[in-house]
Design a protein around this motif. Structure first.
Motif, mmCIF file in Angstrom:
data_model
loop_
_atom_site.group_PDB
_atom_site.id
_atom_site.type_symbol
_atom_site.label_atom_id
_atom_site.label_comp_id
_atom_site.label_asym_id
_atom_site.label_seq_id
_atom_site.Cartn_x
_atom_site.Cartn_y
_atom_site.Cartn_z
ATOM 1 N N SER A 170 -25.782 -2.374 6.951
ATOM 2 C CA SER A 170 -25.165 -1.098 6.619
ATOM 3 C C SER A 170 -23.986 -0.830 7.554
ATOM 4 O O SER A 170 -23.843 -1.474 8.597
ATOM 5 C CB SER A 170 -26.186 0.034 6.715
ATOM 6 O OG SER A 170 -26.618 0.169 8.050
ATOM 7 N N ASP A 171 -23.131 0.084 7.194
ATOM 8 C CA ASP A 171 -21.950 0.482 7.969
ATOM 9 C C ASP A 171 -20.878 -0.603 7.994
ATOM 10 O O ASP A 171 -20.028 -0.620 8.871
ATOM 11 C CB ASP A 171 -22.308 0.869 9.408
ATOM 12 C CG ASP A 171 -23.326 1.995 9.470
ATOM 13 O OD1 ASP A 171 -23.251 2.890 8.597
ATOM 14 O OD2 ASP A 171 -24.179 1.971 10.356
ATOM 15 N N GLY A 172 -20.916 -1.581 7.059
ATOM 16 C CA GLY A 172 -19.848 -2.557 6.940
ATOM 17 C C GLY A 172 -19.906 -3.710 7.921
ATOM 18 O O GLY A 172 -18.921 -4.413 8.097
ATOM 19 N N TYR A 173 -21.006 -3.935 8.557
ATOM 20 C CA TYR A 173 -21.143 -5.061 9.483
ATOM 21 C C TYR A 173 -21.585 -6.288 8.682
ATOM 22 O O TYR A 173 -22.563 -6.229 7.938
ATOM 23 C CB TYR A 173 -22.169 -4.751 10.572
ATOM 24 C CG TYR A 173 -21.691 -3.702 11.552
ATOM 25 C CD1 TYR A 173 -20.918 -4.067 12.640
ATOM 26 C CD2 TYR A 173 -22.003 -2.365 11.386
ATOM 27 C CE1 TYR A 173 -20.482 -3.123 13.547
ATOM 28 C CE2 TYR A 173 -21.564 -1.412 12.275
ATOM 29 C CZ TYR A 173 -20.798 -1.802 13.355
ATOM 30 O OH TYR A 173 -20.364 -0.857 14.243
ATOM 31 N N THR A 174 -20.863 -7.412 8.847
ATOM 32 C CA THR A 174 -21.161 -8.635 8.111
ATOM 33 C C THR A 174 -21.624 -9.716 9.079
ATOM 34 O O THR A 174 -20.997 -9.929 10.122
ATOM 35 C CB THR A 174 -19.904 -9.130 7.363
ATOM 36 O OG1 THR A 174 -19.417 -8.066 6.548
ATOM 37 C CG2 THR A 174 -20.219 -10.322 6.492
ATOM 38 N N VAL A 175 -22.679 -10.417 8.714
ATOM 39 C CA VAL A 175 -23.214 -11.496 9.550
ATOM 40 C C VAL A 175 -22.307 -12.713 9.373
ATOM 41 O O VAL A 175 -22.101 -13.193 8.257
ATOM 42 C CB VAL A 175 -24.663 -11.833 9.147
ATOM 43 C CG1 VAL A 175 -25.201 -12.994 9.978
ATOM 44 C CG2 VAL A 175 -25.551 -10.617 9.292
ATOM 45 N N THR A 176 -21.729 -13.211 10.477
ATOM 46 C CA THR A 176 -20.815 -14.357 10.396
ATOM 47 C C THR A 176 -21.513 -15.672 10.745
ATOM 48 O O THR A 176 -21.209 -16.691 10.144
ATOM 49 C CB THR A 176 -19.609 -14.162 11.325
ATOM 50 O OG1 THR A 176 -20.063 -13.950 12.650
ATOM 51 C CG2 THR A 176 -18.761 -12.998 10.864
ATOM 52 N N LEU A 223 -27.611 -13.051 16.469
ATOM 53 C CA LEU A 223 -26.810 -12.838 15.262
ATOM 54 C C LEU A 223 -25.395 -12.459 15.669
ATOM 55 O O LEU A 223 -25.202 -11.541 16.472
ATOM 56 C CB LEU A 223 -27.417 -11.658 14.488
ATOM 57 C CG LEU A 223 -27.786 -11.834 13.035
ATOM 58 C CD1 LEU A 223 -28.866 -12.865 12.883
ATOM 59 C CD2 LEU A 223 -28.217 -10.519 12.453
ATOM 60 N N TRP A 224 -24.402 -13.132 15.104
ATOM 61 C CA TRP A 224 -23.001 -12.769 15.349
ATOM 62 C C TRP A 224 -22.541 -11.953 14.153
ATOM 63 O O TRP A 224 -22.607 -12.412 13.014
ATOM 64 C CB TRP A 224 -22.148 -14.012 15.539
ATOM 65 C CG TRP A 224 -22.503 -14.745 16.793
ATOM 66 C CD1 TRP A 224 -23.424 -15.730 16.943
ATOM 67 C CD2 TRP A 224 -21.956 -14.507 18.081
ATOM 68 N NE1 TRP A 224 -23.496 -16.144 18.251
ATOM 69 C CE2 TRP A 224 -22.592 -15.405 18.975
ATOM 70 C CE3 TRP A 224 -20.998 -13.633 18.588
ATOM 71 C CZ2 TRP A 224 -22.294 -15.446 20.338
ATOM 72 C CZ3 TRP A 224 -20.713 -13.690 19.934
ATOM 73 C CH2 TRP A 224 -21.348 -14.578 20.798
ATOM 74 N N VAL A 225 -22.090 -10.734 14.458
ATOM 75 C CA VAL A 225 -21.753 -9.776 13.401
ATOM 76 C C VAL A 225 -20.279 -9.421 13.507
ATOM 77 O O VAL A 225 -19.773 -9.151 14.602
ATOM 78 C CB VAL A 225 -22.624 -8.495 13.545
ATOM 79 C CG1 VAL A 225 -22.283 -7.495 12.474
ATOM 80 C CG2 VAL A 225 -24.087 -8.855 13.488
ATOM 81 N N ASP A 226 -19.586 -9.407 12.346
ATOM 82 C CA ASP A 226 -18.176 -9.006 12.297
ATOM 83 C C ASP A 226 -18.127 -7.518 11.968
ATOM 84 O O ASP A 226 -18.577 -7.087 10.909
ATOM 85 C CB ASP A 226 -17.429 -9.807 11.224
ATOM 86 C CG ASP A 226 -15.961 -9.433 11.152
ATOM 87 O OD1 ASP A 226 -15.438 -8.866 12.127
ATOM 88 O OD2 ASP A 226 -15.332 -9.718 10.112
ATOM 89 N N ALA A 227 -17.557 -6.752 12.896
ATOM 90 C CA ALA A 227 -17.466 -5.307 12.727
ATOM 91 C C ALA A 227 -16.048 -4.879 12.371
ATOM 92 O O ALA A 227 -15.680 -3.727 12.548
ATOM 93 C CB ALA A 227 -17.915 -4.608 13.996
ATOM 94 N N GLY A 228 -15.224 -5.799 11.862
ATOM 95 C CA GLY A 228 -13.853 -5.469 11.504
ATOM 96 C C GLY A 228 -12.887 -5.703 12.639
ATOM 97 O O GLY A 228 -11.697 -5.464 12.494
ATOM 98 N N SER A 229 -13.337 -6.178 13.762
ATOM 99 C CA SER A 229 -12.442 -6.461 14.886
ATOM 100 C C SER A 229 -12.127 -7.954 14.888
ATOM 101 O O SER A 229 -12.564 -8.711 14.030
ATOM 102 C CB SER A 229 -13.075 -6.031 16.203
ATOM 103 O OG SER A 229 -14.256 -6.769 16.418
ATOM 104 N N THR A 249 -12.943 -10.207 17.230
ATOM 105 C CA THR A 249 -14.025 -11.057 17.738
ATOM 106 C C THR A 249 -15.366 -10.547 17.220
ATOM 107 O O THR A 249 -15.605 -9.334 17.185
ATOM 108 C CB THR A 249 -14.047 -11.033 19.282
ATOM 109 O OG1 THR A 249 -14.201 -9.678 19.717
ATOM 110 C CG2 THR A 249 -12.753 -11.599 19.843
ATOM 111 N N PRO A 250 -16.255 -11.459 16.816
ATOM 112 C CA PRO A 250 -17.577 -11.022 16.359
ATOM 113 C C PRO A 250 -18.415 -10.506 17.532
ATOM 114 O O PRO A 250 -18.216 -10.884 18.679
ATOM 115 C CB PRO A 250 -18.205 -12.276 15.747
ATOM 116 C CG PRO A 250 -17.262 -13.392 15.991
ATOM 117 C CD PRO A 250 -16.033 -12.869 16.620
ATOM 118 N N VAL A 251 -19.357 -9.646 17.210
ATOM 119 C CA VAL A 251 -20.227 -9.023 18.208
ATOM 120 C C VAL A 251 -21.596 -9.689 18.129
ATOM 121 O O VAL A 251 -22.098 -9.965 17.037
ATOM 122 C CB VAL A 251 -20.347 -7.501 17.928
ATOM 123 C CG1 VAL A 251 -21.266 -6.841 18.927
ATOM 124 C CG2 VAL A 251 -18.993 -6.855 17.929
#
Length: 158
Positions: free
Chosen positions: A128-134, A141-147, A149-151
């Motif tokens: 939810s909230d637009g976070y995509t698992v990369t 888990l590395w998540v892309d939050a629109g920035s 670098t993945p988080v």
């Protein structure tokens, strides 16, 4: 009192009748003679066919000559530096926690806990909230939050 009102009403009606008769005379009077006007043709070269018409004065157009409409060009876009996006909040602050990672051959899944419930995710799924698992690694888990670098959503400490 009624007699005065009756007399004045009669006088108003008589005056209206006389005004109507005068208006009829003005509109039906043929005092102004009607003169037919002969229009001259203009040839392709622009010369008029009647020599008498050449001596007539041509008045200039009041609002200029009729021109076809000109398309309006869109306004030029000024180069405005894009405003930097504010950094995304840490994914842990949104209530997500990594419970585990499952690997079966080439397939990898992650078990993510959230206050709304737990879910199993794989690469490409969206939280939810637009976070995509990369990607999913042993670290978490590395998540892309629109920035850029993945988080990393890692395992909880302790």
């Amino acid at each position: 009192m009624r007699v005065i009102a009756f007399v004045l009403t009669l006088l108003a009606l008589v005056g209206t009748g006389f005004a109507g008769e005068q208006a009829l005379r003005v509109f039906t009077d043929d005092a102004v003679p009607v003169v037919p006007v002969k229009l001259d043709r203009v040839t392709a070269t622009g010369a008029q066919t009647n020599s008498a018409a050449q001596s007539t004065h041509r008045w200039p157009d009041l609002f200029g000559e009729l021109q076809p409409p000109v398309p309006v060009a869109p306004p030029a876009r000024e180069s405005v530096a894009a405003e930097p996006k504010p950094p995304a909040p840490p994914i842990e602050s949104l209530g997500y926690a990594l419970k585990g990672v499952v690997r079966a051959g080439d397939a990898v899944w992650g078990l993510v806990s959230h206050p709304t419930g737990e879910q199993i995710v794989r690469v490409g799924d969206t939280l939810s909230d637009g976070y995509t698992v990369t990607r999913i690694t042993e670290q978490g888990l590395w998540v892309d939050a629109g920035s850029d670098t993945p988080v990393l959503l890692g395992f909880p400490e302790g």
